[in-house]
Design an enzyme around this catalytic site. Structure first.
Site, short mmCIF file in Angstrom:
data_model
loop_
_atom_site.label_atom_id
_atom_site.label_comp_id
_atom_site.label_asym_id
_atom_site.label_seq_id
_atom_site.Cartn_x
_atom_site.Cartn_y
_atom_site.Cartn_z
N TYR A 280 -5.66 0.02 4.77
CA TYR A 280 -6.26 -0.79 3.70
C TYR A 280 -5.75 -2.22 3.78
O TYR A 280 -4.71 -2.52 4.37
CB TYR A 280 -5.95 -0.19 2.32
CG TYR A 280 -4.54 -0.46 1.83
CD1 TYR A 280 -4.26 -1.56 1.02
CD2 TYR A 280 -3.49 0.38 2.16
CE1 TYR A 280 -2.98 -1.81 0.55
CE2 TYR A 280 -2.21 0.16 1.70
CZ TYR A 280 -1.96 -0.95 0.90
OH TYR A 280 -0.67 -1.19 0.45
N CYS A 281 -6.52 -3.12 3.17
CA CYS A 281 -6.12 -4.53 3.02
C CYS A 281 -6.79 -5.06 1.75
O CYS A 281 -7.32 -4.29 0.95
CB CYS A 281 -6.50 -5.35 4.26
SG CYS A 281 -8.26 -5.37 4.63
N THR A 282 -6.77 -6.36 1.55
CA THR A 282 -7.25 -6.94 0.29
C THR A 282 -8.73 -6.67 0.07
O THR A 282 -9.14 -6.18 -0.99
CB THR A 282 -6.99 -8.46 0.26
OG1 THR A 282 -5.62 -8.70 0.56
CG2 THR A 282 -7.34 -9.04 -1.10
N GLY A 284 -10.93 -5.66 3.02
CA GLY A 284 -11.46 -4.80 4.08
C GLY A 284 -11.59 -5.43 5.44
O GLY A 284 -11.64 -4.72 6.46
N ILE A 312 -8.65 -3.35 -1.68
CA ILE A 312 -7.99 -3.18 -2.98
C ILE A 312 -8.90 -3.66 -4.11
O ILE A 312 -8.90 -3.08 -5.21
CB ILE A 312 -6.65 -3.96 -3.00
CG1 ILE A 312 -5.77 -3.54 -1.82
CG2 ILE A 312 -5.91 -3.74 -4.31
CD1 ILE A 312 -4.62 -4.49 -1.54
#
Length: 491
Positions: A280-282, A284, A312
């Site tokens: 995951y990241c901020t 995508g 997120i």
């Protein structure tokens, strides 16, 4: 019957009455003109006051961002009224096959034209491999921008456009910056090579927030944070570990190019082997290439590679109470970072009791604050003052009280206290400014006291600007009683 004398008197009375009426009519006309002139002047004053408080939107002309990035375009002065509702639009879109350079330039021209027309602010990165974008504007205008892209290229028909509405006007970007780049996220892998890898092994399977949430609860699962460590320091997925769910893994990156080095380590491969790998990241975008790299490196050694659709941002929209998320989500817009139930974020200056204070301090350790001040270790979650690690240059957390003391401007012994958790853990004590760097901040010569990579900031224009500032002399000179607290120069 009236006599001749009485007729003359009657005639005079009528003449006097008619003159009076004429006089009264003339006075009424004069008074009406005065009232009109007064009303016109009042209307003019109101217009001048309105124009003074609400600047008129001037035509926005494209210009070069600066000598350090001459290909980038700047549109200055996106105007939002103080009472306007602001919206953010966040999205990315990878393009396969790659655009030609001509098509890429056409995309730059389109964004420049439409961005000016729609009065947008923000940052747009455009490469042959696609878009990575954060823009602000009115709700209607950010949606019109998305429509313009859908009309420009069919790839945008499937783009996951994320809208954050009903933000305060101060969350809007002032300018629009358009960056033509080689890669949307710089992993040190060329676009051509990345595309070939994606075509060969494919990327991670996209999961919506609810599916991702379920998978986080399964055993033999790890969750890899593809963000930089300073982002993970204030917020991350760790709630699932309490119930025996996926184990959280932080690659401890200073920047994205560190990911491939972490992935190639033997201990990393051992930890991932036989596991379901969640990433995951901020928003995508960083997972797109990172998941390809994981599959290319580990292949069938892992049970599967999955990534959080929408990042997120989308997860916290789906789980308003936070789900397994703890802390703040670091953003790269005017919100600065946000948590559960805090759509506007914690960024900006708040006015309290007539005094300026930095918004929402984080000194309460019981409030779920994960971050710590790099100097005094107090609970803190705001990146304020543009404080940087002494040894590697990444942003560091420094509480308001320590910021006032300015340890990064004091003696070397105090400057060393301004280091990120990674440099402290690794015992890195050499100043980042003293290191010889190759491209993208790689340290040219290995040293036990030097960070392996350094985050470079901007193009040096701020340093030049700082060098042009003349120091101000203290008017009290040697008689100054403020000592070291005095901010002026003494002869």
């Amino acid at each position: 019957m009236l006599s001749h004398k009485e007729k003359r008197k009657e005639k005079k009375r009528k003449e006097r009455g008619e003159g009076k009426e004429e006089s009264e009519a003339g006075d009424a006309q004069v008074e009406a003109k005065k009232r009109k002139r007064h009303d016109d002047e009042a209307s003019k004053r109101k217009k001048l006051q309105r124009d003074a408080t609400v600047p008129q939107k001037a035509e926005r002309k494209a210009q070069a961002l600066g000598t350090w990035n001459p290909k980038a375009t700047l549109l200055k002065g996106a105007h939002m009224n103080a009472n306007d509702s602001t919206s953010l639009l966040l999205f990315y879109q990878y393009i396969m096959p790659l655009w030609s350079e001509e098509r890429k330039q056409a995309a730059v021209d389109l964004v420049t034209k439409v961005g000016a027309e729609l009065n947008l602010g923000g940052r747009v990165r455009i490469a042959r491999e696609g878009f990575n974008t954060t823009v602000s504007g009115t709700p209607a205008n950010v949606r019109a921008f998305a429509d313009a892209l859908r009309g420009f290229d069919k790839h945008f028909q499937k783009t996951d456009f994320k809208y954050i509405d009903e933000l305060k006007a101060d969350k809007a970007f002032k300018d629009l910056k358009i960056f033509p780049v080689a890669e949307l996220v710089f992993y040190g892998v060329s676009s051509d090579k990345a595309v070939k890898l994606a075509e060969t092994v494919g990327g991670g399977q996209h999961l919506e927030a609810q599916e991702y949430h379920k998978l986080m609860q399964q055993p033999d699962t790890v969750i890899v944070d593809v963000r930089n460590h300073y982002e993970a320091e204030i917020g991350r997925f760790v709630g699932q570990e309490k119930s025996g769910g996926a184990r959280y893994m932080d690659p401890k990156m200073r920047k994205s190019t560190d990911f491939t080095a972490w992935l190639s380590k033997a201990e990393t491969k051992q930890e991932l082997q036989g596991k379901q790998v969640l990433m995951y990241c901020t928003g995508g975008v960083r997972c797109e290439r990172a998941s390809v790299l994981v599959k290319a490196e580990l292949g069938n050694a892992v049970k599967g590679v999955y990534q959080l659709q929408g990042g997120i941002e989308k997860y916290l929209q789906t789980f308003p109470q936070g789900g397994f998320w703890m802390g703040k989500n670091k953003t790269f817009d005017k919100r600065e970072s946000f948590g559960v139930g805090d759509v506007n974020g914690i960024g900006g200056i708040l006015q309290t009791g007539g005094k300026k204070k930095k918004g929402k301090a984080g000194k309460d350790a019981d409030a779920g604050i994960l971050g710590r001040c790099c100097v005094c270790a107090a609970a803190w979650e705001r990146y304020i003052g543009k404080k940087k690690c002494y040894s590697c240059g990444v942003p560091v957390l420094m509480c308001e009280e320590c910021c006032i003391k300015k340890p990064d401007k004091a003696s070397v012994a105090q400057q060393i206290s301004v280091r990120c958790p990674l440099c402290k853990a690794d015992g890195r004590t050499e100043a980042a400014d003293s290191l010889d760097l190759t491209s993208n901040g790689i340290v040219a010569k290995n040293s036990s006291g030097a960070s392996a990579t350094v985050l470079k900031w901007g193009g040096g224009h701020s340093t030049k600007k700082k060098s042009r500032k003349m120091p101000k002399m203290c008017k009290f000179g040697s008689d100054c009683s403020r000592g070291r607290m005095c901010k002026f120069v003494h002869a």
